[in-house]
Scaffold this active site. Structure first.
Site, PDB file in Angstrom:
ATOM      1  N   TYR A  58     113.492-116.130  28.982  1.00  0.00           N
ATOM      2  CA  TYR A  58     114.885-116.038  29.422  1.00  0.00           C
ATOM      3  C   TYR A  58     114.979-114.957  30.499  1.00  0.00           C
ATOM      4  O   TYR A  58     114.885-113.766  30.203  1.00  0.00           O
ATOM      5  CB  TYR A  58     115.809-115.665  28.273  1.00  0.00           C
ATOM      6  CG  TYR A  58     115.977-116.702  27.188  1.00  0.00           C
ATOM      7  CD1 TYR A  58     115.525-118.007  27.340  1.00  0.00           C
ATOM      8  CD2 TYR A  58     116.600-116.372  25.992  1.00  0.00           C
ATOM      9  CE1 TYR A  58     115.700-118.945  26.337  1.00  0.00           C
ATOM     10  CE2 TYR A  58     116.782-117.308  24.982  1.00  0.00           C
ATOM     11  CZ  TYR A  58     116.322-118.595  25.161  1.00  0.00           C
ATOM     12  OH  TYR A  58     116.498-119.517  24.156  1.00  0.00           O
ATOM     13  N   LEU A 211     128.594-125.050  20.458  1.00  0.00           N
ATOM     14  CA  LEU A 211     129.723-125.385  21.334  1.00  0.00           C
ATOM     15  C   LEU A 211     129.260-126.220  22.522  1.00  0.00           C
ATOM     16  O   LEU A 211     129.990-126.366  23.502  1.00  0.00           O
ATOM     17  CB  LEU A 211     130.423-124.110  21.822  1.00  0.00           C
ATOM     18  CG  LEU A 211     131.080-123.272  20.727  1.00  0.00           C
ATOM     19  CD1 LEU A 211     131.722-122.019  21.321  1.00  0.00           C
ATOM     20  CD2 LEU A 211     132.113-124.073  19.953  1.00  0.00           C
ATOM     21  N   GLY A 214     129.464-124.661  25.897  1.00  0.00           N
ATOM     22  CA  GLY A 214     130.850-124.463  26.319  1.00  0.00           C
ATOM     23  C   GLY A 214     131.653-125.732  26.452  1.00  0.00           C
ATOM     24  O   GLY A 214     132.880-125.686  26.598  1.00  0.00           O
ATOM     25  N   SER A 217     134.173-125.968  23.690  1.00  0.00           N
ATOM     26  CA  SER A 217     134.759-124.668  23.357  1.00  0.00           C
ATOM     27  C   SER A 217     136.274-124.661  23.491  1.00  0.00           C
ATOM     28  O   SER A 217     136.948-123.774  22.975  1.00  0.00           O
ATOM     29  CB  SER A 217     134.190-123.584  24.276  1.00  0.00           C
ATOM     30  OG  SER A 217     134.625-123.792  25.619  1.00  0.00           O
TER      31      SER A 217
END
Length: 334
Positions: A58, A211, A214, A217
Site C-alpha cells: 500500500y 461499503l 464508498g 456509503s
C-alpha cells in the site's frame, strides 16, 4: 457506543467488533491528508478499535510507515492494544505498476523483515499473502509463515481472497486464524461455499469492502469526479449504467436507514455485523468524521423485519458490474 469484541477464528485473538482498513490513507482512493490519517488512527485506538489492517504494498511501504508513526505517537496503553494484520506478496514497480504475486518461502521471510522494520514492531499479529501465487503451492507459502510463527516474528496465519479448496489445503498445513475477503450487501459471493468452509474449520472472516469502496456509503454521487489514481475510476461498478443502477440500490437502502434514524453507511455495516460473530468488518475510514459515523453502526440493531426489508431492497446478486476490473478478477479464487 460500546466496543464489543469478536474472536478471529478459533486459533486467533479476540479483536474489536470493527477493524480499521488503512489502505485508503496511502493509495488507490485519491489524495489523503497525512495529519488527518494519523489523527484518525489515534481516534480509532481511543475508541477501542484493536485491529489495524494494512499491506506492505500500500503506497509501496507508505502505509506501514504511517501506522508505525501513529503507534509511536499514541499513548502506551493504546499502542499496546493494537493488533496489526499485514498482507504481503504483491509485486510493484517504480511507476506504481503491478507485476503479480510472490509466495516463495524466501520471499515471505524477506517481506516480513521489511514490514517489521517499517512498522517498528517486533511481531506481526496476522500475516497473509494478498493473493495466491499461482506458481507456488499454498502449502509452501503457509509453511514459511508457520516458521515465522515458531520464531516469534508472527503470531497468527491468515489467508486472503482464496477459495474453499485452497482454504482446506492451507488449514491442513498450519492453523489458520482467518480469511480476509470482500463481503458486503452487494458482494455476497462467499455465502455459497467459502463461508460454510471457514465455519466448518473454525476460521474467522475479516470482511473488507463493507461499503463497496464508498459506493453504498450513502455519500457517493453519480456526478463525482474521480482522479486518475483512484481505483474507482476503472472499477466496473462505478461506470456508466452500472453506477446508476447501483446508486438506485443505495436509494432503496436509504429509505430503510431513514426510517431507523441512522445513516446508509451505518445500515450497511450493521448488516455485515449481523451475519455472524465470526465476521469482523473492516471500515476504510480516512477521516475522523467517517470513523465516527462507521463506529455508530455498533449501536444499530437490525431486527428480523429490518433484515427482511434490507434483503428486499438489495437482493443478493443485485449489483451491476464485477467488483474488480477483469485483469484483477483473474487473480481471485472467490
Amino acid at each position: 457506543m460500546t466496543m464489543r469484541t469478536r474472536p478471529l477464528g478459533t486459533t486467533g485473538p479476540q479483536v474489536s467488533a470493527l477493524g480499521l482498513g488503512c489502505m485508503g490513507m496511502s493509495a488507490l482512493y485519491g489524495e489523503a491528508d497525512r495529519a488527518e490519517s494519523i489523527a484518525t488512527l489515534h481516534a480509532a485506538l481511543e475508541a477501542g478499535v484493536t485491529l489495524l489492517d494494512t499491506g506492505d504494498f500500500y503506497g509501496m511501504g507508505h502505509n506501514e510507515m504511517l501506522i508505525g508513526e501513529a503507534l509511536r505517537t499514541a499513548p502506551a496503553a493504546r499502542r499496546e492494544q493494537a493488533l496489526i494484520s499485514v498482507k504481503f506478496g504483491a509485486l510493484r514497480d517504480p511507476d506504481g505498476g503491478w507485476s503479480g504475486y510472490d509466495g516463495r518461502p524466501a520471499a515471505v521471510k524477506n517481506f516480513a523483515a521489511y514490514s517489521l522494520q517499517r512498522l517498528g514492531v517486533d511481531h506481526i499479529d496476522v500475516y497473509r499473502i494478498a493473493r495466491l501465487d499461482p506458481d507456488v503451492p499454498i502449502e509452501e507459502t503457509v509453511g514459511a509463515i508457520a516458521e515465522l510463527v515458531e520464531k516469534g516474528h508472527v503470531r497468527h496465519i491468515g489467508l486472503s481472497e482464496v477459495g474453499a479448496e485452497t482454504i482446506r489445503r492451507a488449514a491442513a498445513t498450519a492453523p489458520i486464524s482467518d480469511l480476509q475477503i470482500e463481503y458486503s450487501l452487494i458482494s455476497r459471493g462467499i455465502e455459497d461455499e467459502i463461508l460454510p468452509t471457514t465455519r466448518e474449520l473454525g476460521i474467522g472472516i475479516t470482511a473488507y469492502g463493507v461499503l463497496s469502496r464508498g459506493l453504498i456509503s450513502g455519500h457517493f454521487t453519480a456526478d463525482r469526479q474521480l482522479g486518475a489514481g483512484d481505483f474507482r475510476a476503472m472499477s466496473p461498478r462505478f461506470q456508466g449504467e452500472n453506477l446508476r443502477h447501483n446508486l438506485n440500490l443505495v436509494e432503496a437502502l436509504r429509505k430503510i436507514a431513514e426510517q431507523k434514524g441512522v445513516s446508509v453507511a451505518q445500515t450497511a455495516i450493521a448488516w455485515v455485523l449481523s451475519r455472524g460473530e465470526d465476521i469482523v468488518p473492516l471500515i476504510g475510514a480516512r477521516s475522523r468524521d467517517r470513523l465516527t459515523e462507521a463506529l455508530g453502526a455498533l449501536d444499530v440493531t437490525l431486527d428480523t423485519a429490518d433484515l427482511t426489508a434490507i434483503e428486499e431492497a438489495v437482493p443478493a446478486g443485485a449489483a451491476a458490474g464485477d467488483r474488480y476490473p477483469a485483469a484483477q478478477m483473474a487473480h481471485l479464487e472467490s
